[in-house]
Design a protein around this motif. Structure first.
Motif, PDB file in Angstrom:
ATOM      1  N   TYR A   1       0.841  -1.193   0.000  1.00  0.00           N
ATOM      2  CA  TYR A   1       0.000   0.000   0.000  1.00  0.00           C
ATOM      3  C   TYR A   1       0.876   1.244   0.000  1.00  0.00           C
ATOM      4  N   ALA A   2       0.334   2.318  -0.576  1.00  0.00           N
ATOM      5  CA  ALA A   2       0.987   3.625  -0.551  1.00  0.00           C
ATOM      6  C   ALA A   2      -0.100   4.678  -0.335  1.00  0.00           C
ATOM      7  N   VAL A   3       0.292   5.817   0.192  1.00  0.00           N
ATOM      8  CA  VAL A   3      -0.690   6.860   0.520  1.00  0.00           C
ATOM      9  C   VAL A   3      -0.266   8.186  -0.092  1.00  0.00           C
ATOM     10  N   SER A   4      -1.261   9.023  -0.322  1.00  0.00           N
ATOM     11  CA  SER A   4      -1.017  10.360  -0.877  1.00  0.00           C
ATOM     12  C   SER A   4      -1.817  11.380  -0.093  1.00  0.00           C
ATOM     13  N   THR A   5      -1.165  12.484   0.264  1.00  0.00           N
ATOM     14  CA  THR A   5      -1.844  13.598   0.923  1.00  0.00           C
ATOM     15  C   THR A   5      -1.904  14.828   0.029  1.00  0.00           C
ATOM     16  N   ASP A   6      -1.542  14.671  -1.242  1.00  0.00           N
ATOM     17  CA  ASP A   6      -1.573  15.805  -2.170  1.00  0.00           C
ATOM     18  C   ASP A   6      -2.446  15.523  -3.384  1.00  0.00           C
ATOM     19  N   GLY A   7      -3.534  14.768  -3.148  1.00  0.00           N
ATOM     20  CA  GLY A   7      -4.483  14.526  -4.225  1.00  0.00           C
ATOM     21  C   GLY A   7      -4.054  13.493  -5.236  1.00  0.00           C
ATOM     22  N   GLY A   8      -3.044  12.679  -4.918  1.00  0.00           N
ATOM     23  CA  GLY A   8      -2.587  11.642  -5.828  1.00  0.00           C
ATOM     24  C   GLY A   8      -1.385  12.030  -6.655  1.00  0.00           C
ATOM     25  N   ALA A   9      -0.818  13.216  -6.417  1.00  0.00           N
ATOM     26  CA  ALA A   9       0.364  13.636  -7.177  1.00  0.00           C
ATOM     27  C   ALA A   9       1.577  12.787  -6.805  1.00  0.00           C
ATOM     28  N   THR A  10       1.735  12.486  -5.526  1.00  0.00           N
ATOM     29  CA  THR A  10       2.838  11.649  -5.058  1.00  0.00           C
ATOM     30  C   THR A  10       2.304  10.656  -4.032  1.00  0.00           C
ATOM     31  N   PHE A  11       2.947   9.496  -3.982  1.00  0.00           N
ATOM     32  CA  PHE A  11       2.578   8.453  -3.028  1.00  0.00           C
ATOM     33  C   PHE A  11       3.808   8.032  -2.229  1.00  0.00           C
ATOM     34  N   VAL A  12       3.602   7.735  -0.953  1.00  0.00           N
ATOM     35  CA  VAL A  12       4.677   7.286  -0.066  1.00  0.00           C
ATOM     36  C   VAL A  12       4.155   6.098   0.740  1.00  0.00           C
ATOM     37  N   PRO A  13       5.045   5.305   1.328  1.00  0.00           N
ATOM     38  CA  PRO A  13       4.585   4.200   2.176  1.00  0.00           C
ATOM     39  C   PRO A  13       3.820   4.727   3.382  1.00  0.00           C
ATOM     40  N   PRO A  14       2.795   3.994   3.835  1.00  0.00           N
ATOM     41  CA  PRO A  14       2.050   4.449   5.011  1.00  0.00           C
ATOM     42  C   PRO A  14       2.918   4.390   6.267  1.00  0.00           C
ATOM     43  N   ASN A  15       2.654   5.308   7.177  1.00  0.00           N
ATOM     44  CA  ASN A  15       3.394   5.393   8.434  1.00  0.00           C
ATOM     45  C   ASN A  15       2.420   5.293   9.607  1.00  0.00           C
TER      46      ASN A  15
ATOM     47  N   THR B   1      -6.704  15.252   3.986  1.00  0.00           N
ATOM     48  CA  THR B   1      -7.324  14.315   3.057  1.00  0.00           C
ATOM     49  C   THR B   1      -6.289  13.296   2.590  1.00  0.00           C
ATOM     50  N   LEU B   2      -6.696  12.037   2.510  1.00  0.00           N
ATOM     51  CA  LEU B   2      -5.774  10.953   2.147  1.00  0.00           C
ATOM     52  C   LEU B   2      -6.372  10.074   1.057  1.00  0.00           C
ATOM     53  N   ILE B   3      -5.499   9.584   0.169  1.00  0.00           N
ATOM     54  CA  ILE B   3      -5.846   8.576  -0.833  1.00  0.00           C
ATOM     55  C   ILE B   3      -4.924   7.383  -0.604  1.00  0.00           C
ATOM     56  N   VAL B   4      -5.484   6.181  -0.632  1.00  0.00           N
ATOM     57  CA  VAL B   4      -4.703   4.957  -0.463  1.00  0.00           C
ATOM     58  C   VAL B   4      -4.645   4.205  -1.792  1.00  0.00           C
ATOM     59  N   ARG B   5      -3.441   3.789  -2.174  1.00  0.00           N
ATOM     60  CA  ARG B   5      -3.248   2.997  -3.393  1.00  0.00           C
ATOM     61  C   ARG B   5      -2.818   1.586  -3.003  1.00  0.00           C
ATOM     62  N   ALA B   6      -3.608   0.597  -3.442  1.00  0.00           N
ATOM     63  CA  ALA B   6      -3.274  -0.804  -3.203  1.00  0.00           C
ATOM     64  C   ALA B   6      -2.641  -1.382  -4.460  1.00  0.00           C
ATOM     65  N   SER B   7      -1.547  -2.119  -4.294  1.00  0.00           N
ATOM     66  CA  SER B   7      -0.828  -2.687  -5.445  1.00  0.00           C
ATOM     67  C   SER B   7      -0.656  -4.188  -5.266  1.00  0.00           C
ATOM     68  N   GLY B   8      -0.654  -4.907  -6.387  1.00  0.00           N
ATOM     69  CA  GLY B   8      -0.454  -6.348  -6.366  1.00  0.00           C
ATOM     70  C   GLY B   8       0.119  -6.813  -7.682  1.00  0.00           C
ATOM     71  N   ALA B   9      -0.054  -8.099  -8.009  1.00  0.00           N
ATOM     72  CA  ALA B   9       0.462  -8.665  -9.245  1.00  0.00           C
ATOM     73  C   ALA B   9      -0.661  -8.814 -10.268  1.00  0.00           C
ATOM     74  N   GLY B  10      -0.298  -9.232 -11.468  1.00  0.00           N
ATOM     75  CA  GLY B  10      -1.290  -9.493 -12.500  1.00  0.00           C
ATOM     76  C   GLY B  10      -1.473  -8.331 -13.452  1.00  0.00           C
ATOM     77  N   ALA B  11      -2.457  -8.484 -14.325  1.00  0.00           N
ATOM     78  CA  ALA B  11      -2.694  -7.476 -15.356  1.00  0.00           C
ATOM     79  C   ALA B  11      -3.421  -6.257 -14.821  1.00  0.00           C
ATOM     80  N   CYS B  12      -4.035  -6.361 -13.651  1.00  0.00           N
ATOM     81  CA  CYS B  12      -4.755  -5.229 -13.038  1.00  0.00           C
ATOM     82  C   CYS B  12      -4.148  -4.990 -11.655  1.00  0.00           C
ATOM     83  N   PRO B  13      -2.938  -4.436 -11.597  1.00  0.00           N
ATOM     84  CA  PRO B  13      -2.170  -4.457 -10.351  1.00  0.00           C
ATOM     85  C   PRO B  13      -2.456  -3.328  -9.369  1.00  0.00           C
ATOM     86  N   VAL B  14      -3.310  -2.361  -9.698  1.00  0.00           N
ATOM     87  CA  VAL B  14      -3.466  -1.180  -8.845  1.00  0.00           C
ATOM     88  C   VAL B  14      -4.943  -0.849  -8.658  1.00  0.00           C
ATOM     89  N   ALA B  15      -5.288  -0.479  -7.417  1.00  0.00           N
ATOM     90  CA  ALA B  15      -6.620   0.058  -7.121  1.00  0.00           C
ATOM     91  C   ALA B  15      -6.441   1.233  -6.171  1.00  0.00           C
TER      92      ALA B  15
END
Length: 199
Positions: free
Chosen positions: A56-70, A88-102
């Motif tokens: 997982y990674a998080v963004s506090t700038d509207g998705g411009a940059t992502f960093v590991p959660p703390n 405001t926070l956005i969380v990005r989940a990543s995995g394997a396969g052809a659809c690796p990000v949500a």
């Protein structure tokens, strides 16, 4: 020149079938984010593990940059806020396969605001020169700290002018020790001193 065609000419043709394998990858579930513990200077964001996600990674700038959660992996804390400030926070989940990000929907959490209180000061007095004056306040707090004219006075709610000779202002500041990040509430008394009438 004439061309003859036979209706049975293609009877000797054979058809070849092509087989194409299609692999369908699992879509990573969108993280669902909520607010956790909040203070007057910090907020926490929480989310459940998303199916198919490995990091997982998080963004506090509207998705411009992502960093590991703390501190992670399903929690992110933001500190250094002012009372009542939102983040405001956005969380990005990543995995394997052809659809690796949500990516989650943006979620906003707010630090606890200051709890307001009042002083209930006494009225501005008008006295003759030399007449003692007592100024009082009645803070709507169980515990508080007081400064009269900038001098720390514990929890003293009365200020005495034993022998005023001139008109003057007296400032009182009250702070809540349970809300150290919140500003003090102040009041200025205007003490009007008139000359003693001459007989």
């Amino acid at each position: 020149i004439s061309t003859l065609s036979s209706p049975n000419a293609c009877r000797r043709c054979t058809a070849t079938a092509a087989v194409q394998n299609v692999t369908v990858s699992q879509t990573i579930a969108q993280p669902v984010v909520g607010c956790g513990t909040t203070t007057q200077s910090s907020v926490e964001f929480l989310w459940s593990a998303a199916a198919g996600a490995t990091t997982y990674a998080v963004s506090t700038d509207g998705g411009a940059t992502f960093v590991p959660p703390n501190p992670g992996p399903l929690l992110h804390s933001v500190s250094g806020l002012s009372p009542g400030q939102s983040q405001t926070l956005i969380v990005r989940a990543s995995g394997a396969g052809a659809c690796p990000v949500a990516v989650s929907a943006p979620v906003t959490c707010t630090a606890i605001p200051c709890n307001p209180f009042t002083l209930s000061p006494s009225a501005n007095p008008t006295v003759c020169a030399g007449t003692p004056v007592n100024l009082t306040i009645s803070p709507s707090l169980a515990a508080f700290s007081v400064k009269w004219n900038g001098v720390a006075s514990g929890s003293q709610t009365t200020f005495n002018l034993p022998n005023p000779q001139t008109t003057q202002n007296v400032t009182v500041e009250v702070s809540d020790p349970n809300q150290p990040l919140c500003p003090a509430v102040s009041h200025i008394f205007n003490v009007t001193v008139n000359p003693v009438p001459v007989a």
